[in-house]
Design a protein around this motif. Structure first.
Motif, mmCIF file in Angstrom:
data_model
loop_
_atom_site.group_PDB
_atom_site.id
_atom_site.type_symbol
_atom_site.label_atom_id
_atom_site.label_comp_id
_atom_site.label_asym_id
_atom_site.label_seq_id
_atom_site.Cartn_x
_atom_site.Cartn_y
_atom_site.Cartn_z
ATOM 1 N N ASN A 198 0.805 -1.215 0.000
ATOM 2 C CA ASN A 198 0.000 0.000 0.000
ATOM 3 C C ASN A 198 0.836 1.263 0.000
ATOM 4 O O ASN A 198 0.665 2.144 0.819
ATOM 5 C CB ASN A 198 -0.935 -0.007 1.228
ATOM 6 N N GLY A 199 1.795 1.353 -0.918
ATOM 7 C CA GLY A 199 2.647 2.528 -0.987
ATOM 8 C C GLY A 199 4.050 2.204 -0.536
ATOM 9 O O GLY A 199 4.291 1.253 0.207
ATOM 10 N N GLU A 200 4.998 3.029 -1.009
ATOM 11 C CA GLU A 200 6.404 2.758 -0.737
ATOM 12 C C GLU A 200 7.051 3.917 0.002
ATOM 13 O O GLU A 200 6.659 5.075 -0.147
ATOM 14 C CB GLU A 200 7.147 2.520 -2.051
ATOM 15 N N ASP A 208 8.270 9.494 1.931
ATOM 16 C CA ASP A 208 7.172 8.912 1.150
ATOM 17 C C ASP A 208 7.580 8.868 -0.315
ATOM 18 O O ASP A 208 7.649 9.900 -0.984
ATOM 19 C CB ASP A 208 5.915 9.762 1.335
ATOM 20 N N THR A 263 5.955 7.756 -2.771
ATOM 21 C CA THR A 263 4.837 7.899 -3.712
ATOM 22 C C THR A 263 4.590 9.359 -4.081
ATOM 23 O O THR A 263 3.843 9.633 -5.014
ATOM 24 C CB THR A 263 3.552 7.306 -3.118
ATOM 25 N N ARG A 323 2.692 0.433 4.561
ATOM 26 C CA ARG A 323 3.575 0.759 3.450
ATOM 27 C C ARG A 323 4.695 -0.264 3.333
ATOM 28 O O ARG A 323 4.996 -0.988 4.281
ATOM 29 C CB ARG A 323 4.189 2.151 3.633
#
Length: 403
Positions: free
Chosen positions: A6-8, A26, A28, A88
């Motif tokens: 769910n995101g990097e 973050d 993203t 994440r």
């Protein structure tokens, strides 16, 4: 470090001789946000009183295994990281490494060959290199699936002309890599980005950046590229620092070893840890503390006087190399926050046309020179962690990972 989809994020680690700074970005965000999601520092790793702080909070005591303190500190960061991931995944771990030697002038993905090369550079930076590499090696063993990127403090100075790099020693020294490398490159790299954004073409002329922290150096830039710097082969050169000597007669080192019969290890400790502001004052390596007592403590006053004199000497040398000065930039802990030191340094550069707006200076404003000043004087916070994360982001793009 449990990963999800769910995101990097990118984790930045900056390991020193007794501390590990960490920051989480973050991945993203486009462009990459300059403020991290989470940041902190484990300090005093090799001593009896280890502490940790997060997001600017107060230091908290931390107990580490005395036999494996770095391993334990990384384990603590790993556990705290789990609470920050919140669904994440970690895209990469990015490391600040002081020395890339002759071979590495750009960020690079770690593998066993790169690690071996960097270990061979430990003699070039014995107080910094081993600890960053220890962190990298631990993570290679515990999380070999995670890409690790190393970013070098020497890389920004690859644009130095050879005449600035070469030392006046036998030619074999140059052939074997004994040369001036320059340091604080990640800080100067950030300045080259931030100054261009804020001041445009004004920053592309003859710019002198003063990175003033416990370690300190100057970088002369033209077109926002390094063309001269004060630190050379080692992080001892140039400006007088908190506990480091800065530039000095090498004959004094020979005297300490030949006449005083001090060992190499003892001399090294003196030059790195017992000199500079601390050595002269006998009180502190922090100019804030010395400013408080300079009127009553002659050695504190002498330490500050020499600190400022060395700045004027070194700044003058770099201005001469630049052929003049258009912009003076203060950054890092002292440069960003110590108005009194900035004021005295600028007073020593009045011959260049520097005119300080003392009200703006006391407020740590972005521009602290008067409109009439021939040299624009600015304060620009540094952001080494963001530069490191940005390089890791670029290097771990799918197209780059497949090469």
């Amino acid at each position: 470090m449990n990963d999800t989809e769910n995101g990097e994020v990118i984790l930045v680690l900056n390991a020193g001789s007794s501390s590990i700074k960490f920051a989480l970005f973050d991945a993203t965000c486009s462009p990459l946000a300059r403020t991290p999601l989470w940041r902190g520092k484990v300090d005093g790793i090799t001593g009896p009183n280890s502490v940790v702080s997060e997001n600017g909070g107060d230091d908290q005591p931390l107990t580490l295994d005395e036999s494996h303190p770095y391993h334990d500190a990384l384990g603590y960061i790993r556990e705290r990281l789990r609470t920050q991931l919140v669904g994440r995944s970690i895209r990469a771990i990015a490391h600040r490494v002081v020395h890339g030697g002759i071979k590495y002038s750009k960020p690079v993905l770690i593998d066993t060959q790169v690690l071996a090369d960097l270990k061979s550079y430990i003699p070039l930076a014995p107080l910094h290199q081993p600890f960053a590499l220890e962190s990298i090696e631990i993570l290679l063993q515990t999380r070999p699936d995670l890409p690790q990127v190393v970013c070098f403090d020497t890389a920004f100075h690859q644009t130095l002309p050879d005449v600035e790099k070469i030392l006046p020693l036998p030619w074999s020294a140059w052939e074997n890599g004994l040369r001036r490398y320059g340091f604080h490159g990640l800080s100067y790299c950030y300045q080259s980005i931030a100054l261009a954004e804020r001041y445009g073409d004004q920053a592309r002329g003859r710019t002198l950046v003063a990175h003033l922290g416990s370690g300190a150096s100057l970088c002369g830039m033209q077109d926002l590229k390094s063309v001269a710097t004060t630190m050379g082969f080692s992080a001892l050169d140039g400006l007088m620092m908190g506990s480091r000597c800065g530039a000095m007669d090498p004959g004094a080192v020979i005297f300490l070893m030949e006449i005083w019969k001090l060992s190499l290890e003892r001399v090294s400790h003196i030059l790195y840890h017992e000199s500079g502001l601390l050595g002269i004052s006998g009180i502190s390596s922090d100019p804030r503390e010395l400013l408080k007592v300079e009127t009553t403590e002659p050695r504190a006053a002498m330490a500050l006087a020499l600190y400022l004199r060395r700045f004027i000497h070194e700044a003058g040398a770099l201005v001469a190399a630049l052929g003049g000065l258009d912009m003076l930039v203060f950054t890092a802990g002292i440069g960003e926050h110590n108005a009194a030191i900035r004021s005295r340094m600028c007073a020593g550069l009045q011959y260049l046309g520097v005119e300080l707006n003392e009200t703006a200076n006391q407020a740590n404003a972005s521009v602290i020179s008067t409109p009439a000043s021939r040299v624009k004087v600015v304060v620009e916070p540094t952001n080494e962690e963001w530069v490191t994360a940005l390089d890791a982001l670029r290097l771990t793009e799918p197209a780059n990972l497949q090469q």
